[in-house]
Design a protein around this motif. Sequence first.
Motif, short mmCIF file in Angstrom:
data_model
loop_
_atom_site.label_atom_id
_atom_site.label_comp_id
_atom_site.label_asym_id
_atom_site.label_seq_id
_atom_site.Cartn_x
_atom_site.Cartn_y
_atom_site.Cartn_z
N PRO A 131 14.30 9.86 -13.81
CA PRO A 131 13.26 8.86 -13.53
C PRO A 131 12.73 8.92 -12.10
O PRO A 131 11.63 8.45 -11.82
N ASP A 132 13.52 9.48 -11.19
CA ASP A 132 13.11 9.55 -9.79
C ASP A 132 12.40 10.86 -9.43
O ASP A 132 11.96 11.03 -8.29
N SER A 133 12.31 11.77 -10.38
CA SER A 133 11.67 13.06 -10.11
C SER A 133 10.16 12.87 -9.99
O SER A 133 9.54 12.23 -10.84
N PRO A 134 9.53 13.42 -8.92
CA PRO A 134 8.06 13.37 -8.85
C PRO A 134 7.48 14.19 -9.99
O PRO A 134 7.78 15.37 -10.13
N LYS A 135 6.69 13.56 -10.82
CA LYS A 135 6.23 14.24 -12.04
C LYS A 135 4.76 13.99 -12.29
O LYS A 135 4.20 12.97 -11.87
N PRO A 136 4.12 14.90 -13.01
CA PRO A 136 2.71 14.70 -13.36
C PRO A 136 2.59 13.77 -14.56
O PRO A 136 3.58 13.45 -15.23
N LEU A 137 1.37 13.34 -14.83
CA LEU A 137 1.09 12.65 -16.08
C LEU A 137 1.30 13.65 -17.20
O LEU A 137 0.81 14.78 -17.14
N LEU A 138 2.05 13.25 -18.23
CA LEU A 138 2.36 14.14 -19.35
C LEU A 138 1.70 13.63 -20.64
O LEU A 138 1.24 12.49 -20.70
N SER A 139 1.69 14.46 -21.65
CA SER A 139 0.96 14.19 -22.89
C SER A 139 1.22 12.79 -23.45
O SER A 139 0.29 12.05 -23.80
N HIS A 140 2.50 12.41 -23.53
CA HIS A 140 2.84 11.15 -24.19
C HIS A 140 2.46 9.92 -23.38
O HIS A 140 2.56 8.79 -23.87
N GLN A 141 1.99 10.13 -22.12
CA GLN A 141 1.61 8.99 -21.27
C GLN A 141 0.10 8.80 -21.16
O GLN A 141 -0.36 7.83 -20.56
N VAL A 142 -0.67 9.70 -21.75
CA VAL A 142 -2.12 9.72 -21.56
C VAL A 142 -2.77 8.43 -22.05
O VAL A 142 -3.57 7.79 -21.34
#
Length: 518
Positions: free
Chosen positions: A205-216
């Motif tokens: 949960p703390d990893s810097p991450k991009p917007l992913l498919s399931h969050q669009v």
Amino acid sequence: MQRYNILWADDEIDLLKPHIIFLKSKGYDVTPVCSGPDAIEKCNEEKFDVVFLDENMPGMSGLEALSQIKASKPNLPVVMITKSEEEHIMEEAIGSKIADYLIKPLNPNQILLSVKKILDNKRLISERTTMGYQQDFRNISMSYNERIDHEEWADIYKKLIYWELELDSTNNKSMGDMLDMQKNEANKNFAKFVKEEYEDWLNDPDSPKPLLSHQVMKKKVFPLLSEEKSVFFILIDNLRFDQWKVLEPLITPYFNVEEETTYYSILPTTTAYARNAIFSGLLPSEIDKKHPNLWVSDEDEEGKNNFEDEHLKLQLQRNKLNIKSSYNKILNIGNGKALVDNFSNLLANKLNVIVYNFVDMLSHARTDMAMVRELAPDESAYRSITHSWFQHSPLIELLRKISEKGAKLVITTDHGTIRVKKPFKIIGDRNTNTNLRYKQGKNLGFEEDSQVFVTRKPERFFLPKKNVSTSYVFTTEDYFFAYPNNFNHYVNLYKDTFQHGGISLEEMIVPLITLSSK
């Protein structure tokens, strides 16, 4: 340097001698005539690169001469010159497809600029573009050889697309080849980045991450539903960022681009996984676990996206959005026309979801049909076909109607595609899926290499695990899987086709565009 021929028609041509001498000193050949009929006659007898035409000549006017010149030489550039600043004359000249419009008294540099704009435009743009890319080449290469994050990778990809489209218009093959090499190198480094980061994106949960498919839907579409107007969410499957950029000029006459961003498609970058994730708001293994009746595995024969409508309704309920919505899947031109005819009914819904399958059909047809394969031998041609389809499809008419009603619009895709060039040998049993960019199964045989990304713990990638020994293997860069038996046939059939399912900039970093009506 090529010498260009200019025809100049003016009833006071003697007064223009200083300008003619000036043009000749700059390397242009100028033929002077005194009337419209003389200009028409000369155009029929000789070859000219541009015509200067005075609008106010006695007898036949410049506009009348223009009409006759264009009738026989429709592609000959004509510059209209006039003393008049009347709007109707300008509009008539522009409507007759003039190349430029100059108002007397003339300035020598004004004339030279017009000539260069018409005759030297491509050369000057090509030289400037080539120089610009050469200057940026080192900066791009240095940036992806450093440790960078997902946002910086998206910026690099956009920059590569920018130069690809710019160089595409110059027909500079040597620079195009140089860019292809840089894209290949970028994809090699991007694959390393995804291998290092992807698992953390899904689990930490703390990893810097991009917007992913399931969050669009939750992060980019649902917040728009608080506004008064209807929201249209259009998913054009298989739409790469470069394809969006060639469609953009066709859309911006009707819409303002509020946000042009990207998101990352989940793995595998396929319709079954990435698109179901968009509409469900869940990752594939979560769909399989929570709604097993709505998950279609790779081994099943039925369509893998038959339940998008149900996924959407469940996601709306989960987010406590009690709204009227619609879902339409467009599989052919008939579906598209029917949707346009039914447009007024869509306005009663708060959210209208429309899936356009054309680009996906094109990419698969390109694999299967010799004719389409001939039409789209490379990325440039692939973009051109996408542009042509969109320009003549019912979708552009639908967008016009959406704009007229002032509705909000989001355009996106589920994943992109990459032109595959290099085979990678793999062995699988009869239950192994057929996709050329990823394989999943329990008995996969291959050499572990940097060209593939393997997960023997699918649960860490939130992928369904049908057997204890199920693993997933993804190709990277421009590789595709080929079976050792019948290897040459496989390679000849699929080399240089557009595929998806694996790891590349083109497949994973995809457009997500929010627009408002003009």
